[in-house]
Design a protein around this motif. Sequence first.
Motif, short mmCIF file in Angstrom:
data_model
loop_
_atom_site.label_atom_id
_atom_site.label_comp_id
_atom_site.label_asym_id
_atom_site.label_seq_id
_atom_site.Cartn_x
_atom_site.Cartn_y
_atom_site.Cartn_z
N ALA A 228 78.43 35.27 -5.39
CA ALA A 228 78.99 36.23 -6.35
C ALA A 228 79.14 37.60 -5.69
O ALA A 228 80.15 38.30 -5.90
CB ALA A 228 78.10 36.31 -7.58
N SER A 229 78.16 38.00 -4.89
CA SER A 229 78.22 39.29 -4.19
C SER A 229 79.34 39.29 -3.15
O SER A 229 80.04 40.29 -2.97
CB SER A 229 76.88 39.59 -3.51
N ILE A 230 79.50 38.17 -2.46
CA ILE A 230 80.58 38.06 -1.47
C ILE A 230 81.94 38.17 -2.16
O ILE A 230 82.85 38.85 -1.67
CB ILE A 230 80.47 36.74 -0.70
N ALA A 231 82.07 37.54 -3.31
CA ALA A 231 83.33 37.61 -4.05
C ALA A 231 83.69 39.05 -4.39
O ALA A 231 84.82 39.50 -4.18
CB ALA A 231 83.23 36.77 -5.33
N VAL A 232 82.73 39.80 -4.89
CA VAL A 232 82.97 41.19 -5.27
C VAL A 232 83.29 42.03 -4.04
O VAL A 232 84.22 42.85 -4.06
CB VAL A 232 81.75 41.76 -6.01
N GLU A 233 82.55 41.82 -2.96
CA GLU A 233 82.75 42.62 -1.75
C GLU A 233 84.16 42.48 -1.19
O GLU A 233 84.72 43.45 -0.66
CB GLU A 233 81.74 42.21 -0.68
N PHE A 234 84.76 41.31 -1.33
CA PHE A 234 86.07 41.09 -0.73
C PHE A 234 87.21 41.07 -1.76
O PHE A 234 88.27 40.51 -1.51
CB PHE A 234 86.06 39.82 0.11
N GLY A 235 86.96 41.74 -2.89
CA GLY A 235 88.04 42.04 -3.80
C GLY A 235 88.39 40.98 -4.83
O GLY A 235 89.41 41.10 -5.52
N TYR A 236 87.54 39.96 -4.97
CA TYR A 236 87.80 38.95 -5.99
C TYR A 236 87.25 39.42 -7.33
O TYR A 236 86.25 40.15 -7.37
CB TYR A 236 87.15 37.62 -5.60
N VAL A 237 87.89 38.99 -8.38
CA VAL A 237 87.43 39.38 -9.72
C VAL A 237 86.02 38.86 -9.97
O VAL A 237 85.17 39.57 -10.51
CB VAL A 237 88.40 38.84 -10.80
N ASP A 238 85.78 37.63 -9.54
CA ASP A 238 84.46 37.04 -9.71
C ASP A 238 84.33 35.84 -8.77
O ASP A 238 85.26 35.51 -8.03
CB ASP A 238 84.21 36.63 -11.17
N GLN A 239 83.19 35.18 -8.82
CA GLN A 239 82.93 34.04 -7.94
C GLN A 239 83.91 32.89 -8.20
O GLN A 239 84.29 32.16 -7.29
CB GLN A 239 81.49 33.55 -8.11
N ALA A 240 84.32 32.73 -9.46
CA ALA A 240 85.24 31.64 -9.79
C ALA A 240 86.58 31.81 -9.07
O ALA A 240 87.18 30.82 -8.61
CB ALA A 240 85.46 31.58 -11.29
N HIS A 241 87.05 33.06 -8.93
CA HIS A 241 88.31 33.30 -8.23
C HIS A 241 88.16 33.04 -6.73
O HIS A 241 89.08 32.53 -6.09
CB HIS A 241 88.79 34.73 -8.48
N LEU A 242 87.01 33.38 -6.18
CA LEU A 242 86.74 33.06 -4.78
C LEU A 242 86.74 31.54 -4.58
O LEU A 242 87.36 31.03 -3.64
CB LEU A 242 85.38 33.64 -4.36
N ALA A 243 86.07 30.83 -5.47
CA ALA A 243 86.01 29.37 -5.38
C ALA A 243 87.40 28.76 -5.50
O ALA A 243 87.72 27.78 -4.81
CB ALA A 243 85.09 28.81 -6.46
#
Length: 266
Positions: A228-243
């Motif tokens: 979740a922290s990685i998602a936020v750091e790289f500009g994703y809305v949340d972990q679900a968008h990163l996934a």
Amino acid sequence: MPSSFKGILYPASLPTFHRLPAPPYLDHLVQWFWIPEWDIEPGRTSRQELIAFAACNLVIQRDRVELSGPTTRLSHQDLTGRGWAVGALLRPAAVPFFAGTPAELRDAKRELELPALRDAVVQAMEGPGTPPEARRENAVAAFAAWLAEQIPEVPPEALLANAMAELIAANASVVRIEDAADQLAISTRTLQRLAQKYVGLSPSVLIRRRRLQEAAEHTRLNPDVDLASIAVEFGYVDQAHLANDFQKVLGITPGSYRRSVSGGGH
């Protein structure tokens, strides 16, 4: 030079791999040169998987020269036997010389008849009695000299396309196409036209590719940081968008990827 393994999903399984900078006089045509060398046991195959940079590559091997277009998904190369390759990650300004429309090369390769280039690089890479480091440097020098002779100058628009690609690839604050257009002082329409003409992918795809490369590398290098922290750091809305990005491009989840690299699965 950027991280030596950025974009490479499983660096632990790499053969000998080097990235060499382009000489200053060629900086407008090539981002860097890359040279893998391998010696795989008979009967075995080494598959190299990567989130390729959003660009074209001109690649020389002993028996051929290939132009690889921009990719929209996970790509791989299966290595067998003993061999080498010398590749140039092309800047957008160089692409029209080899491909009329880079979009035609999306997720594809085209073999080119460039015997003078191939012969010069093969001679450098296989020169008898030459130390490995010198062989690689000689190959890059031969490659660079050929490119400079073939493409002595490029138009201002092509240099603007270079600036666009560099800005999107290197600036984490660029999260929308409007951000890139504003920093380059051009319209979003012009930005989209440059991307299609010189890269073959839309500006939004270029932005997402940078974020995914960075997120994947961070996931691999920092196993204790939660996703979740990685998602936020790289500009994703949340972990679900990163996934979702992982699943769409790589076919796996961030958690599966992290487990595979930490467990030595590749």
